[in-house]
Design a protein around this motif. Sequence first.
Motif, short mmCIF file in Angstrom:
data_model
loop_
_atom_site.label_atom_id
_atom_site.label_comp_id
_atom_site.label_asym_id
_atom_site.label_seq_id
_atom_site.Cartn_x
_atom_site.Cartn_y
_atom_site.Cartn_z
N PHE A 154 0.80 -1.23 0.00
CA PHE A 154 0.00 0.00 0.00
C PHE A 154 0.83 1.27 0.00
CE2 PHE A 154 -3.22 -3.03 0.73
CZ PHE A 154 -4.36 -2.45 0.19
N MET A 155 2.11 1.15 -0.37
CA MET A 155 2.94 2.35 -0.46
C MET A 155 2.42 3.26 -1.56
SD MET A 155 5.06 2.66 1.93
CE MET A 155 6.11 3.97 1.30
N ARG A 156 1.91 2.66 -2.61
CA ARG A 156 1.12 3.44 -3.57
C ARG A 156 -0.19 2.69 -3.69
NH1 ARG A 156 3.14 4.28 -9.48
NH2 ARG A 156 1.60 2.67 -9.85
N SER A 157 -1.30 3.39 -3.43
CA SER A 157 -2.57 2.68 -3.38
C SER A 157 -2.79 1.84 -4.62
CB SER A 157 -3.70 3.69 -3.25
OG SER A 157 -3.61 4.30 -2.00
N PRO A 158 -2.87 0.52 -4.46
CA PRO A 158 -3.08 -0.31 -5.64
C PRO A 158 -4.51 -0.19 -6.17
CG PRO A 158 -3.04 -1.67 -3.66
CD PRO A 158 -2.79 -0.26 -3.22
N LYS A 159 -4.63 -0.38 -7.48
CA LYS A 159 -5.97 -0.44 -8.08
C LYS A 159 -6.64 -1.72 -7.63
CE LYS A 159 -5.83 1.97 -12.34
NZ LYS A 159 -5.10 1.87 -13.59
N LEU A 160 -5.81 -2.75 -7.53
CA LEU A 160 -6.32 -4.06 -7.15
C LEU A 160 -5.28 -4.74 -6.28
CD1 LEU A 160 -8.23 -6.51 -7.44
CD2 LEU A 160 -7.04 -7.07 -9.57
N ALA A 161 -5.68 -5.08 -5.05
CA ALA A 161 -4.78 -5.82 -4.16
C ALA A 161 -5.21 -7.28 -4.14
CB ALA A 161 -4.84 -5.23 -2.75
N LEU A 162 -4.25 -8.15 -4.40
CA LEU A 162 -4.50 -9.59 -4.44
C LEU A 162 -3.94 -10.18 -3.15
CD1 LEU A 162 -3.11 -10.07 -8.06
CD2 LEU A 162 -5.53 -9.90 -7.43
N LEU A 163 -4.81 -10.70 -2.30
CA LEU A 163 -4.37 -11.18 -0.99
C LEU A 163 -4.56 -12.68 -0.89
CD1 LEU A 163 -6.11 -8.47 1.27
CD2 LEU A 163 -3.90 -8.33 0.12
N ASP A 164 -3.46 -13.38 -0.63
CA ASP A 164 -3.52 -14.85 -0.55
C ASP A 164 -3.44 -15.29 0.91
OD1 ASP A 164 -3.69 -17.47 -1.21
OD2 ASP A 164 -1.86 -17.54 -2.42
N GLU A 165 -4.55 -15.65 1.46
CA GLU A 165 -4.66 -16.13 2.85
C GLU A 165 -3.90 -15.23 3.83
OE1 GLU A 165 -4.67 -20.23 3.54
OE2 GLU A 165 -5.29 -20.74 1.53
N PRO A 166 -4.25 -13.96 3.87
CA PRO A 166 -3.50 -13.05 4.75
C PRO A 166 -3.72 -13.33 6.24
CG PRO A 166 -5.41 -11.93 3.82
CD PRO A 166 -5.30 -13.25 3.11
N PHE A 167 -4.81 -14.00 6.59
CA PHE A 167 -5.13 -14.18 8.01
C PHE A 167 -4.63 -15.51 8.58
CE2 PHE A 167 -8.75 -12.18 5.77
CZ PHE A 167 -8.47 -10.86 6.14
N ALA A 168 -4.11 -16.37 7.70
CA ALA A 168 -3.72 -17.71 8.15
C ALA A 168 -2.60 -17.61 9.18
CB ALA A 168 -3.26 -18.54 6.95
N ALA A 169 -2.78 -18.28 10.30
CA ALA A 169 -1.77 -18.35 11.36
C ALA A 169 -1.36 -16.98 11.89
CB ALA A 169 -0.54 -19.12 10.88
N VAL A 170 -2.29 -16.03 11.89
CA VAL A 170 -2.00 -14.70 12.42
C VAL A 170 -2.77 -14.54 13.74
CG1 VAL A 170 -2.37 -12.24 12.01
CG2 VAL A 170 -1.53 -13.67 10.16
N HIS A 171 -2.12 -13.99 14.72
CA HIS A 171 -2.74 -13.75 16.03
C HIS A 171 -4.05 -12.96 15.86
CE1 HIS A 171 -3.36 -11.88 19.95
NE2 HIS A 171 -2.64 -12.87 20.44
N PRO A 172 -5.11 -13.35 16.59
CA PRO A 172 -6.42 -12.70 16.40
C PRO A 172 -6.38 -11.17 16.48
CG PRO A 172 -6.64 -14.57 17.88
CD PRO A 172 -5.18 -14.45 17.57
N GLN A 173 -5.52 -10.66 17.35
CA GLN A 173 -5.47 -9.20 17.48
C GLN A 173 -4.94 -8.56 16.19
OE1 GLN A 173 -3.49 -7.97 21.11
NE2 GLN A 173 -3.25 -5.92 20.24
N MET A 174 -3.91 -9.17 15.59
CA MET A 174 -3.37 -8.64 14.34
C MET A 174 -4.32 -8.89 13.18
SD MET A 174 0.54 -9.66 14.81
CE MET A 174 1.24 -9.38 16.41
#
Length: 242
Positions: A154-174
């Motif tokens: 997001f250093m330059r706002s993307p037109k389209l961000a493709l996110l591959d399982e960003p929440f997997a194995a991430v602490h609930p708070q994060m």
Amino acid sequence: MSTSPLLKVESLSKRFGGNQAVDHVNFEMPEGIILGLIGPNGSGKTTVLNMLSGILKSDEGAIYLQSQEISKLKPSALARLGVMRMFQMTRVFSRISSFDNLLIAGQAVGVSFKEAVEIADQLIAELELEAVKFLDAGQLSGGQKKLLEFGMCFMRSPKLALLDEPFAAVHPQMRETMVNFIHERHRQGHSFLLVSHDMPIVQQLCSECICMNTGQVIAQGTTKEVLSNPLVIEAYLGGEHV
Ligand SMILES: Nc1ncnc2c1ncn2[C@@H]1O[C@H](COP(=O)(O)OP(=O)(O)O)[C@@H](O)[C@H]1O
Ligand SMILES: [Mg+2]
């Protein structure tokens, strides 16, 4: 405003040896939505994202970004057009600080140094990474690395961000920080294609969804429709690994 879809995928296919990983996938994505891409493990989601972000060449088919064909472009050219990819396996430079990772990501997409410092500071605050701003990225927790990688996209706002399982194995708070970040950017009009196994989050974030199974799109529509589609339920229950 243009009426052409932000993203249009036509008959996209990819084979690995005898394995048809992606099999004539078609879909359109309007601008400004968070589109969910779900499906059991091995259904071809990551391979679709790899083709959309130029990491893999498709065997067949075409990809259009606002009517411009982007099928043959490299990841760097796609990033300049505003297609940013976040990986299932986090990729940050581990021997430089979180802050420097953001500056380098900014430089890669043509943001001036002065502007990059401002944006990086804002992202560090938004992603709650103040405590690790000057720590080598290699010392961050898995969740913090994901947040940092988010920022890098997001250093330059993307037109389209493709996110591959960003929440997997991430602490609930994060995870919550990430969800809030996506929510806020969506409110500002940004578009996301989100691969996730976290159905409560998919329901919370995505108005529309696509479900893949064995390389094919088996359902698309509102998230509610897709999640209650018998084919989708069967795909999840019938697979070896859910
Ligand atoms: N680089 C590769 N080489 C060979 N087979 C691959 C490769 N990448 C993915 N596959 C295969 O393609 C299919 C789809 O994989 P993938 O796109 O990673 O699925 P998903 O992200 O939905 O779990 C799987 O059968 C997987 O084993
Ligand atoms: Mg995957």
